[in-house]
Design a protein around this motif. Structure first.
Motif, PDB file in Angstrom:
ATOM      1  N   GLU A  77       0.822  -1.213   0.000  1.00 13.68           N
ATOM      2  CA  GLU A  77       0.000   0.000   0.000  1.00 13.68           C
ATOM      3  C   GLU A  77       0.857   1.264   0.000  1.00 13.68           C
ATOM      4  N   ALA A  78       1.833   1.295   0.899  1.00 16.81           N
ATOM      5  CA  ALA A  78       2.682   2.489   0.998  1.00 16.81           C
ATOM      6  C   ALA A  78       3.493   2.702  -0.273  1.00 16.81           C
ATOM      7  N   ALA A  79       4.019   1.600  -0.835  1.00 15.21           N
ATOM      8  CA  ALA A  79       4.830   1.711  -2.045  1.00 15.21           C
ATOM      9  C   ALA A  79       3.995   2.146  -3.237  1.00 15.21           C
ATOM     10  N   SER A  80       2.794   1.604  -3.359  1.00 19.31           N
ATOM     11  CA  SER A  80       1.958   1.921  -4.520  1.00 19.31           C
ATOM     12  C   SER A  80       1.499   3.365  -4.514  1.00 19.31           C
ATOM     13  N   MET A  81       1.397   3.975  -3.331  1.00 13.65           N
ATOM     14  CA  MET A  81       0.958   5.365  -3.235  1.00 13.65           C
ATOM     15  C   MET A  81       2.121   6.345  -3.087  1.00 13.65           C
ATOM     16  N   THR A 106       5.151  -7.381  -6.581  1.00 19.21           N
ATOM     17  CA  THR A 106       5.946  -7.022  -5.414  1.00 19.21           C
ATOM     18  C   THR A 106       5.747  -5.541  -5.093  1.00 19.21           C
ATOM     19  N   PRO A 107       6.135  -5.113  -3.891  1.00 14.78           N
ATOM     20  CA  PRO A 107       6.081  -3.671  -3.584  1.00 14.78           C
ATOM     21  C   PRO A 107       6.902  -2.830  -4.566  1.00 14.78           C
ATOM     22  N   LEU A 108       8.038  -3.360  -5.028  1.00 17.85           N
ATOM     23  CA  LEU A 108       8.849  -2.601  -5.988  1.00 17.85           C
ATOM     24  C   LEU A 108       8.095  -2.407  -7.300  1.00 17.85           C
ATOM     25  N   MET A 109       7.416  -3.436  -7.766  1.00 16.13           N
ATOM     26  CA  MET A 109       6.619  -3.291  -8.991  1.00 16.13           C
ATOM     27  C   MET A 109       5.568  -2.201  -8.819  1.00 16.13           C
ATOM     28  N   MET A 110       4.924  -2.197  -7.661  1.00 16.58           N
ATOM     29  CA  MET A 110       3.882  -1.204  -7.415  1.00 16.58           C
ATOM     30  C   MET A 110       4.477   0.193  -7.304  1.00 16.58           C
ATOM     31  N   ALA A 111       5.665   0.287  -6.732  1.00 18.81           N
ATOM     32  CA  ALA A 111       6.334   1.583  -6.649  1.00 18.81           C
ATOM     33  C   ALA A 111       6.675   2.097  -8.043  1.00 18.81           C
ATOM     34  N   CYS A 112       6.952   1.184  -8.976  1.00 19.96           N
ATOM     35  CA  CYS A 112       7.315   1.583 -10.335  1.00 19.96           C
ATOM     36  C   CYS A 112       6.123   2.075 -11.138  1.00 19.96           C
ATOM     37  N   THR A 113       4.919   1.949 -10.601  1.00 20.73           N
ATOM     38  CA  THR A 113       3.752   2.552 -11.250  1.00 20.73           C
ATOM     39  C   THR A 113       3.637   4.025 -10.896  1.00 20.73           C
ATOM     40  N   GLU A 118      12.742   8.019  -5.124  1.00 19.45           N
ATOM     41  CA  GLU A 118      13.245   7.781  -3.783  1.00 19.45           C
ATOM     42  C   GLU A 118      12.651   6.523  -3.160  1.00 19.45           C
ATOM     43  N   VAL A 119      11.377   6.277  -3.362  1.00 21.83           N
ATOM     44  CA  VAL A 119      10.752   5.060  -2.834  1.00 21.83           C
ATOM     45  C   VAL A 119      11.380   3.836  -3.483  1.00 21.83           C
ATOM     46  N   ILE A 120      11.586   3.899  -4.786  1.00 27.90           N
ATOM     47  CA  ILE A 120      12.211   2.785  -5.500  1.00 27.90           C
ATOM     48  C   ILE A 120      13.623   2.546  -4.967  1.00 27.90           C
ATOM     49  N   GLN A 121      14.359   3.618  -4.737  1.00 30.50           N
ATOM     50  CA  GLN A 121      15.713   3.485  -4.191  1.00 30.50           C
ATOM     51  C   GLN A 121      15.700   2.852  -2.807  1.00 30.50           C
ATOM     52  N   ASP A 122      14.733   3.240  -1.979  1.00 38.11           N
ATOM     53  CA  ASP A 122      14.636   2.653  -0.635  1.00 38.11           C
ATOM     54  C   ASP A 122      14.385   1.153  -0.703  1.00 38.11           C
ATOM     55  N   LEU A 123      13.483   0.743  -1.570  1.00 36.46           N
ATOM     56  CA  LEU A 123      13.151  -0.678  -1.689  1.00 36.46           C
ATOM     57  C   LEU A 123      14.347  -1.479  -2.205  1.00 36.46           C
ATOM     58  N   VAL A 124      14.982  -0.972  -3.258  1.00 39.78           N
ATOM     59  CA  VAL A 124      16.151  -1.661  -3.803  1.00 39.78           C
ATOM     60  C   VAL A 124      17.282  -1.687  -2.773  1.00 39.78           C
ATOM     61  N   GLY A 125      17.428  -0.594  -2.039  1.00 39.80           N
ATOM     62  CA  GLY A 125      18.452  -0.533  -1.005  1.00 39.80           C
ATOM     63  C   GLY A 125      18.252  -1.545   0.105  1.00 39.80           C
ATOM     64  N   HIS A 126      17.022  -2.003   0.281  1.00 42.44           N
ATOM     65  CA  HIS A 126      16.715  -3.028   1.280  1.00 42.44           C
ATOM     66  C   HIS A 126      16.579  -4.414   0.650  1.00 42.44           C
ATOM     67  N   GLY A 127      17.084  -4.545  -0.576  1.00 41.11           N
ATOM     68  CA  GLY A 127      17.165  -5.873  -1.171  1.00 41.11           C
ATOM     69  C   GLY A 127      16.093  -6.254  -2.155  1.00 41.11           C
ATOM     70  N   ALA A 128      15.198  -5.336  -2.538  1.00 38.98           N
ATOM     71  CA  ALA A 128      14.158  -5.681  -3.514  1.00 38.98           C
ATOM     72  C   ALA A 128      14.801  -6.092  -4.837  1.00 38.98           C
ATOM     73  N   SER A 140       9.975  -5.206 -12.828  1.00 37.58           N
ATOM     74  CA  SER A 140       9.839  -3.810 -12.406  1.00 37.58           C
ATOM     75  C   SER A 140      10.308  -2.833 -13.480  1.00 37.58           C
ATOM     76  N   PHE A 141      11.345  -3.197 -14.220  1.00 36.24           N
ATOM     77  CA  PHE A 141      11.848  -2.322 -15.289  1.00 36.24           C
ATOM     78  C   PHE A 141      10.802  -2.176 -16.390  1.00 36.24           C
ATOM     79  N   HIS A 142      10.129  -3.266 -16.693  1.00 40.05           N
ATOM     80  CA  HIS A 142       9.077  -3.227 -17.709  1.00 40.05           C
ATOM     81  C   HIS A 142       7.947  -2.286 -17.276  1.00 40.05           C
ATOM     82  N   ILE A 143       7.568  -2.381 -16.020  1.00 40.72           N
ATOM     83  CA  ILE A 143       6.507  -1.522 -15.495  1.00 40.72           C
ATOM     84  C   ILE A 143       6.947  -0.058 -15.509  1.00 40.72           C
ATOM     85  N   ALA A 144       8.191   0.192 -15.130  1.00 38.15           N
ATOM     86  CA  ALA A 144       8.709   1.559 -15.136  1.00 38.15           C
ATOM     87  C   ALA A 144       8.757   2.122 -16.561  1.00 38.15           C
ATOM     88  N   SER A 145       8.967   1.259 -17.551  1.00 39.65           N
ATOM     89  CA  SER A 145       8.993   1.715 -18.943  1.00 39.65           C
ATOM     90  C   SER A 145       7.624   2.214 -19.380  1.00 39.65           C
TER      91      SER A 145
END
Length: 307
Positions: A77-81, A106-113, A118-128, A140-145
């Motif tokens: 929820e937090a990542a998607s918003m 995953t939360p990272l996929m939702m963050a990429c929408t 910064e949210v994406i960096q936080d998730l990746v920084g914690h191992g996403a 996630s890269f496909h979604i970000a595209s």
């Protein structure tokens, strides 16, 4: 009207960020779920109420890994918003960073929408893991595209250089997706930093160039074509040759001209004709010019559909 202690009232208090009122009434209701199986934690994370999220976890010991009926967790929820403070709080509490909701998002996929680097960096920084795929085969890269933020694409390629090497289950690449959605700056990144195969086609035979034309994104189509014509190096020529195949056809023997005319994208059709594409019949014998109402303007003479 909801009365004190009513779960509906509790959720409204969370949405409105009224922590003190929530504290006063939570004792009467205890833990509760909404109609979609949400907990108050889901609600707090969705609306970016970091203070309430903290209170519910630390004062009430609510489960930060609780799932709703779609298997979403508060981190989804937090990542998607794009609520970075809530995302960081949950990550610091040790939540599972690659947890899956329905359809394997995953939360990272939702963050990429969202265009929130910064949210994406936080998730990746914690191992996403950017390479994980959902049920449709998108990572996630496909979604970000699809969203088209060049900074996010550049970041994902930096931390995960192989993220671009992906196709959906129907063989669509991130380049297809960016071209279809008219994300010009994203297409520039993909053409510069990635190495797609020549004439990459999805399972229906459609190329990124055809996607751009069909959706009326003439700037993207022009880029795909013009970049190839530059031909500065053999590598660039090979990389961009997919945009050069202006006469490519899909499984129904339709050319890019058919797609442009069917969508009434007259500027795209004119561009194709000026670039040398000739009209031809599809598998039913239908010409592209029969699919547009402006045949006279494009071809210089009136053409009535064959009956």
């Amino acid at each position: 009207m909801a009365t004190p202690g009513d779960p509906r009232r509790l959720f409204r208090l969370v949405q409105e960020g009224r922590l003190r009122a929530l504290q006063e009434e939570l004792q009467a209701a205890g833990g509760c779920r909404g109609l979609a199986g949400d907990t108050l934690l889901h609600c707090a994370a969705r609306h970016g109420r970091r203070d309430i999220l903290t209170y519910l976890v630390e004062a009430w010991g609510m489960d930060i890994e609780a799932t709703n009926r779609d298997y979403k967790r508060p981190l989804h929820e937090a990542a998607s918003m794009g609520h970075r403070d809530c995302v960081r709080y949950l990550l610091d509490r040790g939540v599972a960073v690659d947890c899956l909701k329905k359809a394997d998002w995953t939360p990272l996929m939702m963050a990429c929408t969202r265009k929130n680097l910064e949210v994406i960096q936080d998730l990746v920084g914690h191992g996403a893991n950017p390479l994980l795929k959902n049920k449709d085969g998108w990572n996630s890269f496909h979604i970000a595209s699809r969203e088209g933020d060049p900074l996010i694409l550049q970041y994902l390629l930096t931390v995960c250089p192989d993220a671009w090497k992906t196709e959906s289950k129907i063989r669509r690449t991130p380049l297809h997706t960016a071209a279809m959605h008219g994300c010009l700056e994203a297409v520039k990144v993909l053409l510069t930093r990635c190495q797609y195969e020549p004439d990459c086609r999805d399972s229906c035979g459609v190329t990124p160039f055809m996607d751009a034309i069909q959706c009326g994104h003439i700037d993207v189509a022009r880029l795909l074509l013009e970049k190839q014509k530059e031909g500065h190096t053999a590598a660039v020529q090979t990389l961009l040759s997919l945009g050069a195949d202006i006469s490519a056809k899909d499984e129904r023997n339709r050319s890019a001209l058919h797609l442009a005319c069917a969508g009434q994208h007259l500027a795209c059709a004119e561009f194709l004709l000026q670039s040398g594409l000739k009209d031809s019949g599809d598998m039913t014998g239908t010409l592209a010019r029969q699919l547009t109402e402006e045949t006279g303007a494009l071809w210089g003479f009136d053409h009535s559909p064959v009956t």
